[in-house]
Design a protein around this motif. Structure first.
Motif, PDB file in Angstrom:
ATOM      1  N   ARG A 128       0.819  -1.221   0.000  1.00  0.00           N
ATOM      2  CA  ARG A 128       0.000   0.000   0.000  1.00  0.00           C
ATOM      3  C   ARG A 128       0.851   1.268   0.000  1.00  0.00           C
ATOM      4  NH1 ARG A 128      -4.378  -0.240   4.558  1.00  0.00           N
ATOM      5  NH2 ARG A 128      -5.209   1.492   3.317  1.00  0.00           N
ATOM      6  N   VAL A 129       1.940   1.222  -0.717  1.00  0.00           N
ATOM      7  CA  VAL A 129       2.763   2.417  -0.902  1.00  0.00           C
ATOM      8  C   VAL A 129       2.140   3.256  -2.011  1.00  0.00           C
ATOM      9  CG1 VAL A 129       5.031   3.279  -1.601  1.00  0.00           C
ATOM     10  CG2 VAL A 129       4.864   1.288  -0.101  1.00  0.00           C
ATOM     11  N   ALA A 130       1.979   4.552  -1.757  1.00  0.00           N
ATOM     12  CA  ALA A 130       1.276   5.418  -2.709  1.00  0.00           C
ATOM     13  C   ALA A 130       2.166   6.463  -3.349  1.00  0.00           C
ATOM     14  CB  ALA A 130       0.104   6.118  -2.001  1.00  0.00           C
ATOM     15  N   ALA A 131       3.202   6.903  -2.635  1.00  0.00           N
ATOM     16  CA  ALA A 131       3.969   8.058  -3.108  1.00  0.00           C
ATOM     17  C   ALA A 131       5.456   7.850  -2.939  1.00  0.00           C
ATOM     18  CB  ALA A 131       3.533   9.318  -2.356  1.00  0.00           C
ATOM     19  N   GLU A 132       6.187   8.688  -3.659  1.00  0.00           N
ATOM     20  CA  GLU A 132       7.655   8.696  -3.576  1.00  0.00           C
ATOM     21  C   GLU A 132       8.146  10.125  -3.656  1.00  0.00           C
ATOM     22  OE1 GLU A 132      11.159   9.707  -5.663  1.00  0.00           O
ATOM     23  OE2 GLU A 132       9.368   9.264  -6.876  1.00  0.00           O
ATOM     24  N   MET A 133       9.050  10.483  -2.755  1.00  0.00           N
ATOM     25  CA  MET A 133       9.701  11.791  -2.780  1.00  0.00           C
ATOM     26  C   MET A 133      11.197  11.581  -2.567  1.00  0.00           C
ATOM     27  SD  MET A 133       7.060  14.102  -0.523  1.00  0.00           S
ATOM     28  CE  MET A 133       8.103  15.560  -0.617  1.00  0.00           C
ATOM     29  N   LEU A 134      11.997  11.973  -3.539  1.00  0.00           N
ATOM     30  CA  LEU A 134      13.454  11.825  -3.459  1.00  0.00           C
ATOM     31  C   LEU A 134      13.868  10.383  -3.190  1.00  0.00           C
ATOM     32  CD1 LEU A 134      14.377  14.965  -1.284  1.00  0.00           C
ATOM     33  CD2 LEU A 134      14.061  14.829  -3.761  1.00  0.00           C
ATOM     34  N   GLY A 135      13.079   9.429  -3.683  1.00  0.00           N
ATOM     35  CA  GLY A 135      13.396   8.019  -3.473  1.00  0.00           C
ATOM     36  C   GLY A 135      12.896   7.465  -2.155  1.00  0.00           C
ATOM     37  N   HIS A 136      12.261   8.315  -1.315  1.00  0.00           N
ATOM     38  CA  HIS A 136      11.647   7.864  -0.074  1.00  0.00           C
ATOM     39  C   HIS A 136      10.210   7.450  -0.389  1.00  0.00           C
ATOM     40  CE1 HIS A 136      14.820  10.700   1.072  1.00  0.00           C
ATOM     41  NE2 HIS A 136      14.848  10.153   2.271  1.00  0.00           N
TER      42      HIS A 136
END
Length: 317
Positions: A239-247
């Motif tokens: 349930r991962v939805a987003a990514e910011m700077l590879g996080h």
């Protein structure tokens, strides 16, 4: 709202679509639910009333309300919402980019030296493209994310260089790949003197400009070879939805622990930070990602579109 104000709102929507998104008058008519003749008159009215110069100067009332609601709901210091209607793809990205460039310019026009930390993403790159040429050599642009590919070449993630070229300022590259080949390899990259110098400078940044990535098959990280199809499947199952700077960020805004974390070289992000972090993102494919980032308190400012704003508010109701 008066009848005149409603008409100006409709004219402003038509102006955004026509002058910024590049929609035809027939497209505008279909998306606003009016005749082509009315769409033509709305575009003309926007020009006659001075709503359009290089940018659209009249804020759509619904968008202003949504921006205020997002600010209050998610404790944002700043928010701007552009009218989206049924516009998607490149047209919508261009609308966000034009609005976002005005936000960036407010910082970059300052005579006082600024340290500007910059992330990655197609919307962020499009936004920087819309910036005017600025003679601000006193500013420094610092990369938040490694731009070195596995073969040693620089990648399309090297967005801060574009900003440095716009300002004529200094540019500090993060000398590392986004994900190192191994944990030991990551330690070698991250313990290098230049890496430490750049990340220390990033920690002193006056403002951070970032993109918000979605997690889905064919998403930029997947398409560009940073994560495999199997890794995408695993992330979605978690349930991962987003990514910011590879996080990676889960649907409820939590930092999602993944096997990739031990190889990540990007500047570290923390939720509910006091730092000035402004994100630029929109479009239906990013609805879940934007909502997750807002829920988790990962940013202090946002430029997005009204459909994304409505989704985020409904997802947090």
């Amino acid at each position: 709202m008066s009848k005149h104000d409603k008409k100006l709102d409709l004219a402003a929507r038509a102006a955004w679509m026509y002058y910024v998104a590049g929609e035809t008058q027939q497209d505008i008519a279909e998306k606003l639910g009016v005749s082509r003749q009315v769409a033509q008159r709305l575009v003309a009215l926007a020009s006659e009333q001075g709503l359009v110069s290089v940018s659209v100067n009249h804020a759509v009332a619904d968008c202003m309300t949504l921006a205020q609601q997002l600010q209050e709901k998610f404790s944002l210091a700043f928010c701007q919402v552009v009218p989206s209607g049924n516009v998607e793809g490149g047209g919508l990205q261009q609308m966000i980019a034009v609005a976002g460039a005005e936000v960036m310019a407010q910082t970059l026009k300052s005579e006082q030296p600024q340290i500007v930390a910059v992330g990655s993403g197609r919307t962020l790159r499009a936004t920087i493209n819309e910036l005017p040429e600025l003679d601000r050599p006193q500013h420094s642009c610092v990369s938040l994310i490694g731009a070195i590919a596995s073969d040693g070449s620089c990648t399309r993630y090297d967005v801060p260089l574009w900003m440095a070229e716009k300002t004529q300022g200094r540019y500090f590259i993060l000398p590392a790949p986004l994900y190192a080949d191994s944990v030991d390899d990551r330690d070698l990259w991250c313990n290098h003197r230049i890496y430490r110098t750049v990340t220390e400078k990033a920690a002193q940044a006056d403002i951070m400009f970032v993109g918000i990535g979605q997690v889905s098959p064919g998403c930029p990280l997947n398409a560009d070879g940073f994560i495999s199809d199997d890794e995408v499947t695993t992330l979605l199952a978690d349930r991962v939805a987003a990514e910011m700077l590879g996080h990676f960020i889960g649907e409820e805004g939590e930092r999602a622990a993944t096997a990739l974390d031990s190889r990540l070289t990007s500047v570290r992000l923390t939720a509910h930070t006091q730092r000035n972090i402004v994100a630029f993102a929109g479009g239906s494919e990013k609805h879940r990602a934007i909502a997750a980032v807002l829920k988790g308190g990962w940013i202090s400012g946002l430029v997005t579109d009204e459909a994304s704003a409505r989704y985020a508010l409904a997802a947090s109701a």
